[in-house]
Design a protein around this motif. Structure first.
Motif, short mmCIF file in Angstrom:
data_model
loop_
_atom_site.label_atom_id
_atom_site.label_comp_id
_atom_site.label_asym_id
_atom_site.label_seq_id
_atom_site.Cartn_x
_atom_site.Cartn_y
_atom_site.Cartn_z
N ARG A 1 -9.88 -35.03 -33.27
CA ARG A 1 -10.31 -35.78 -32.09
C ARG A 1 -11.51 -35.07 -31.46
N GLN B 1 -1.51 -25.55 -33.97
CA GLN B 1 -2.47 -25.72 -32.86
C GLN B 1 -3.29 -27.00 -33.00
N GLY B 2 -3.00 -27.81 -34.03
CA GLY B 2 -3.70 -29.08 -34.20
C GLY B 2 -5.08 -28.95 -34.81
N ARG B 3 -5.32 -27.85 -35.57
CA ARG B 3 -6.61 -27.64 -36.20
C ARG B 3 -6.44 -27.51 -37.70
N CYS C 1 -11.08 -26.99 -36.95
CA CYS C 1 -11.56 -28.23 -36.34
C CYS C 1 -10.41 -29.20 -36.08
N THR C 2 -10.54 -29.97 -35.01
CA THR C 2 -9.55 -30.98 -34.65
C THR C 2 -10.02 -32.36 -35.09
N LEU D 1 -3.28 -30.18 -40.47
CA LEU D 1 -3.35 -29.53 -39.17
C LEU D 1 -2.27 -28.47 -39.03
N ILE E 1 -16.55 -30.70 -35.68
CA ILE E 1 -15.53 -31.52 -35.04
C ILE E 1 -16.13 -32.88 -34.73
N THR F 1 -6.67 -41.21 -35.73
CA THR F 1 -6.54 -39.75 -35.73
C THR F 1 -5.69 -39.28 -36.90
N THR G 1 -6.91 -37.16 -41.02
CA THR G 1 -6.38 -35.94 -41.62
C THR G 1 -5.67 -36.22 -42.94
N ASP H 1 -13.88 -33.04 -29.02
CA ASP H 1 -13.61 -31.92 -28.11
C ASP H 1 -14.93 -31.59 -27.41
#
Length: 516
Positions: free
Chosen positions: A59, A49-51, A56-57, A46, A74, A33, A37, A61
């Protein structure tokens, strides 16, 4: 810290230490993970909010309905597990960064169809913007005089592309981790700012293909008469689903000016079949692709396909000006000028491409006729809804121009549309770009009366001006993963259409409460 100690912290040089620390699968997943990034520019970082910058994250979703592949995708469960498996190999006895990179290069060449075009080579890069910078660098050294690019209007492509095509730094930190000054020259080559051609009228309606082609040709001819070099950038497909200039226009100009004119196909959406891509390579066009939009891989995995003619002429082009953006391993083995580049390993890019290749394997295994039928049914349903619902106004997109048989890539998969707030008086008021951004965030969070799903749409874009107000549109997109997931899970395609209609219901509901 001594230099030797700093080098020892490189991930590929610390297998034993890392393996001791990563003793269970959850640790491998956490490390994967983090790496997903890294190895990109600041847009991949990121937020709280982890985006990333595309919402997009890193991990999977699975609860998010992804209808925004024109902006980014994502990572899926399959893609993430493929990246984790590759990470394990890299730190195990059987893993080698350069071996895995060579495998990816070969597989990507095969699944794009480039392997059937002898002499085609592939250059990896972190983003589509990086690919434009590399392409214009090569073009500038392959043609005499001062280089200038001719492209679609900036609103139809990536925000950093105009700077990249002018050989300027387009970010504050490159994928190689180098701090630079945005807008400053990337290297020593003199480059004029690119010329942009509008594809839509000021009110957002379409210009005719003949008019657009004529303007592209006019700019190319003017640049050639000025005794300069020119890079013609053909968009396939633009942010709002457009294709310009036509292939016939680009081919005629290439025939007229020969090697003095370089052509780059901006296919970073990668909404094309292998046959279409091979057709471009056969005409000596460079092709830029990414695995992070239609394909469904994570953001920041790109590749530039160089046809045989370009490869033969470009092997002596110096690459020192690209040292902040490229590593030696990004270039084909034996590419001598790449020896001037650093020997760093971009593990993040490797893992992102592994996830994208996992998606490609699934998609390429589907019968082309089945893909065509699914995309066509979805597109017809979306067109009908956007055209008949007073909450929306669809922006026109002409049929995609493809040579040969009608393949799945002739089907429209990006639908730009305006959203209107219900008003008691007339005329209705379209939501502004700021309101649409807030609406997108509400959709992502699952807000709205009775919302049973969270939705990711394509980021809003400005597409013109009406009565002195900017025309802003959202984008509803179909992706390869939507097709493969439905087929693998044996779900009726009508379910995908129903989910898309639910998303539009939410858009209309949220529009009622929008305030600029």
């Amino acid at each position: 810290m001594p230099a030797k100690s700093r080098r020892a912290l490189h991930p590929l040089a610390q297998r034993e230490r890392v393996l001791a620390r990563l003793s269970c699968n959850s640790d491998f997943e956490a490390a994967t993970t983090r790496l997903l990034t890294q190895g990109g520019d600041p847009r991949i970082a990121l937020n709280a909010q982890g985006r990333n910058a595309y919402g997009c994250t890193p991990r999977p979703d699975p609860a998010l309905l992804q209808l925004g592949s024109s902006t980014g995708s994502i990572i899926s469960h399959e893609g993430f597990q493929a990246a984790v498996a590759l990470f394990r190999r890299l730190y195990g006895a059987s893993g080698s960064y350069h071996q895995e990179l060579a495998r990816q290069r070969q597989e990507l060449s095969e699944c794009t169809g480039a392997a059937r075009c002898p002499g085609t080579e592939l250059v990896f890069a972190a983003s589509g913007t990086d690919l434009h910078a590399i392409a214009v660098h090569l073009a500038a050294h392959l043609t005499p005089g001062r280089m200038q690019a001719v492209m679609v209007a900036p609103s139809e492509t990536g925000s950093g592309v105009p700077d990249a095509l002018a050989a300027l730094h387009f970010v504050a930190q490159t994928a190689q981790g180098v701090q630079v000054t945005r807008g400053e020259p990337l290297g020593a080559a003199a480059m004029a700012a690119p010329v942009g051609v509008s594809l839509r009228q000021p009110d957002g309606s379409l210009r005719s293909q003949a008019e657009v082609d004529a303007e592209f040709a006019q700019h190319v001819v003017r640049q050639m008469h000025a005794a300069g070099g020119c890079l013609l950038v053909l968009a396939d497909v633009s942010k709002t689903g457009l294709h310009a200039p036509s292939v016939a226009c680009a081919a005629q100009l290439r025939q007229q000016y020969g090697e003095r004119l370089s052509v780059l196909v901006d296919a970073c959406q990668w909404r094309m079949s292998a046959d279409t891509l091979q057709g471009y390579l056969a005409q000596d066009f460079m092709v830029a692709i990414t695995g992070s939009k239609f394909v469904g891989g994570p953001a920041f995995c790109g590749a530039l396909l160089l046809p045989q003619g370009v490869t033969q002429r470009a092997r002596s082009v110096p690459l020192t000006d690209l040292v902040d953006y490229c590593a030696r391993s990004d270039w084909p083995v034996g590419w001598q000028p790449a020896r001037a580049l650093g020997a760093s390993a971009n593990v993040g890019l490797l893992l992102r491409w592994e996830a994208a290749l996992a998606e490609l394997r699934l998609f390429n295994a589907l019968p082309a006729a089945q893909v065509f039928q699914c995309l066509q049914a979805w597109g017809q349903a979306v067109q009908q809804r956007l055209s008949s619902d007073a909450s929306f106004a669809v922006l026109p997109v002409p049929p995609l121009s493809r040579s040969g048989e009608m393949g799945w890539d002739s089907v429209q998969t990006i639908f730009p549309f305006q959203v209107f707030k219900p008003e008691m008086s007339t005329p209705k008021r379209a939501l502004t770009v700021h309101e649409l951004r807030r609406l997108c965030e509400q959709l992502r969070q699952g807000q709205g009366a009775g919302a049973s799903v969270r939705v990711l749409l394509g980021q809003p874009v400005e597409c013109g001006d009406q009565a002195g107000e900017p025309v802003a549109a959202l984008r509803l997109c179909c992706s390869a993963r939507m097709v493969t997931d439905a087929v693998r899970l044996r779900q009726p395609w009508t379910l995908v259409i129903e989910q898309t209609m639910q998303a539009l219901d939410l858009v209309a509901e949220l529009a009622k409460g929008c305030r600029d």
